[in-house]
Scaffold this active site. Structure first.
Site, PDB file in Angstrom:
ATOM      1  N   ILE A 182      -1.293   7.640   1.915  1.00 54.66           N
ATOM      2  CA  ILE A 182      -2.146   7.949   0.771  1.00 54.66           C
ATOM      3  C   ILE A 182      -2.618   6.633   0.167  1.00 54.66           C
ATOM      4  O   ILE A 182      -2.008   5.585   0.371  1.00 54.66           O
ATOM      5  CB  ILE A 182      -1.438   8.829  -0.279  1.00 54.66           C
ATOM      6  CG1 ILE A 182      -0.165   8.152  -0.802  1.00 54.66           C
ATOM      7  CG2 ILE A 182      -1.137  10.205   0.279  1.00 54.66           C
ATOM      8  CD1 ILE A 182       0.550   8.969  -1.875  1.00 54.66           C
ATOM      9  N   ASP A 183      -3.711   6.706  -0.571  1.00 57.05           N
ATOM     10  CA  ASP A 183      -4.327   5.491  -1.102  1.00 57.05           C
ATOM     11  C   ASP A 183      -3.423   4.783  -2.109  1.00 57.05           C
ATOM     12  O   ASP A 183      -2.541   5.391  -2.726  1.00 57.05           O
ATOM     13  CB  ASP A 183      -5.645   5.831  -1.799  1.00 57.05           C
ATOM     14  CG  ASP A 183      -6.659   6.469  -0.870  1.00 57.05           C
ATOM     15  OD1 ASP A 183      -6.557   6.221   0.340  1.00 57.05           O
ATOM     16  OD2 ASP A 183      -7.532   7.199  -1.367  1.00 57.05           O
ATOM     17  N   LYS A 184      -3.691   3.523  -2.295  1.00 56.45           N
ATOM     18  CA  LYS A 184      -2.928   2.695  -3.232  1.00 56.45           C
ATOM     19  C   LYS A 184      -2.846   3.343  -4.614  1.00 56.45           C
ATOM     20  O   LYS A 184      -1.771   3.428  -5.208  1.00 56.45           O
ATOM     21  CB  LYS A 184      -3.581   1.315  -3.350  1.00 56.45           C
ATOM     22  CG  LYS A 184      -3.023   0.439  -4.450  1.00 56.45           C
ATOM     23  CD  LYS A 184      -3.839  -0.827  -4.607  1.00 56.45           C
ATOM     24  CE  LYS A 184      -3.395  -1.625  -5.823  1.00 56.45           C
ATOM     25  NZ  LYS A 184      -4.252  -2.820  -6.047  1.00 56.45           N
ATOM     26  N   ARG A 232     -11.573  12.411  -2.434  1.00 53.09           N
ATOM     27  CA  ARG A 232     -12.458  11.605  -3.271  1.00 53.09           C
ATOM     28  C   ARG A 232     -13.909  11.716  -2.801  1.00 53.09           C
ATOM     29  O   ARG A 232     -14.839  11.852  -3.606  1.00 53.09           O
ATOM     30  CB  ARG A 232     -11.985  10.152  -3.253  1.00 53.09           C
ATOM     31  CG  ARG A 232     -10.569   9.982  -3.773  1.00 53.09           C
ATOM     32  CD  ARG A 232      -9.969   8.636  -3.412  1.00 53.09           C
ATOM     33  NE  ARG A 232     -10.641   7.548  -4.126  1.00 53.09           N
ATOM     34  CZ  ARG A 232     -10.368   6.276  -3.915  1.00 53.09           C
ATOM     35  NH1 ARG A 232      -9.456   5.913  -3.018  1.00 53.09           N
ATOM     36  NH2 ARG A 232     -11.007   5.343  -4.602  1.00 53.09           N
TER      37      ARG A 232
END
Length: 358
Positions: free
Chosen positions: A168-170, A271
């Protein structure tokens, strides 16, 4: 030449949030790989040529590299369909010097939701990079897992002993699955590939979706005009198929609290898909959600929104649930993570604002 998995190179990364923006020298390229075709080389597509010479790389990854003008033949960029000829000099270049990735165990606290002999479920906080990459060689979740497992001999971030099953993204918080054995990693990755896992994300988005439920479909690939962003392409054009299902949980007028279920796991999928239908994630800087996209022109309202941005200085996205079948026991496991304080505080503020507005 030292071996390095091409997946470690940033333009091919599954998670680009670890890249430090604005730190690269403009227009300068650095060679990471070089091959010289034999005199007797028969004409062969360059993606096939490279896929058998670089360990652990897929043709799709090579094609992405070619699309980014990072594959040169005799000093000139070529597409993945280029046919290699005898004595061609083939280079893979990047806009940063080559650096070997080494996993350094670091004593970083982990919120471990579940652990046994073959796997771990970790609740990742927002702001933590998942794996080492350009600009983030330490301080990542993988560094923390290496320390937790007491491993100081890991040289590959995709080593089965540190088996990241997904990422998963930062700046996205929530649940991550880590395999601790090669067998477990193979089994769990297969479940993700066959879409057998259960994953649900909570998100706060701009606007008021027309229906209480919806499905977003569209190929997702890297934006050719901005390599830090992904975008939706027409089917059959570029990118990979992606499907996101969303349900409205609560409406606050100018923003909406939604739940998203993934059928696929593309980079930045929620997103990008929510932006595609006109509802970017609240405070998602990369996709335009850090601007006031709905509401009034009054200064008091603007200040309210800016206060919300300050409370949760990231995209409002949380990997809330994770379900899968245990690779050894066959038991169905299901985990749920509470919405973190920063995101919950913004939801509470919008709920209060909406009740006053009504």
């Amino acid at each position: 030449m030292t071996e390095q998995n091409l997946d470690d190179i940033d333009f091919l990364s599954e998670d680009d949030d670890g890249i430090v923006e604005g730190s690269r020298e403009e227009n300068r390229k650095f060679e990471h790989y070089r091959f010289v075709a034999d005199k007797g080389q028969t004409m062969l597509r360059i993606d096939k040529f490279l896929s058998v010479r670089i360990e652990g790389i897929s043709r799709n990854r090579i094609q992405q590299a070619a699309d980014a003008d990072c594959i040169l033949v005799n000093g000139q960029p070529v597409k993945s369909s280029y046919k290699v000829k005898p004595l061609d000099v083939i280079s893979i270049v990047m806009d940063r010097p080559r650096r070997e990735l080494e996993i350094i165990p670091e004593d970083i606290p982990l919120d471990i939701v579940y652990e046994d002999d073959v796997l771990m479920v970790i609740n990742k906080p927002a702001g933590m990079v998942v794996h080492p990459g350009h600009g983030n060689y330490t301080g990542t979740l993988v560094n923390a897992v290496a320390y937790h497992l007491n491993r100081d001999d890991i040289r590959d971030m995709d080593d089965p002993r540190l088996g990241l099953v997904h990422r998963i993204d930062k700046d996205t918080s929530g649940l991550l699955l880590v395999a601790k054995t090669p067998e477990a990693k193979t089994n769990l990755c297969g479940q993700f590939f066959r879409k057998e896992t259960k994953r649900m994300y909570a998100a706060l988005v701009w606007g008021n979706p027309a229906g209480d439920h919806g499905t977003i479909e569209g190929n997702i690939g890297r934006d050719p005009n901005d390599r830090m962003r992904m975008r939706v392409f027409p089917d059959g054009d570029h990118g990979k198929p992606a499907v996101t299902h969303y349900s409205v949980l609560e409406r606050f007028g100018y923003v909406t609290f939604v739940q998203c279920r993934l059928e696929t796991g593309r980079t930045h999928q929620i997103r990008v898909h929510m932006k595609q239908i006109g509802h970017p994630l609240f405070n998602d800087e990369r996709y335009g959600g850090n601007e006031i996209l709905r509401g009034t022109r009054f200064a008091k309202y603007k200040q309210f929104v800016f206060n919300c941005f300050a409370l949760c200085p990231r995209q409002c996205l949380h990997a809330q649930t994770l379900g899968f079948v245990h690779p050894n026991t066959g038991e169905e496991l299901y985990f749920e993570s509470d919405i973190p304080e920063d995101m919950q505080s913004v939801i509470d503020k919008w709920r209060a604002y909406g009740s006053v507005a009504r």
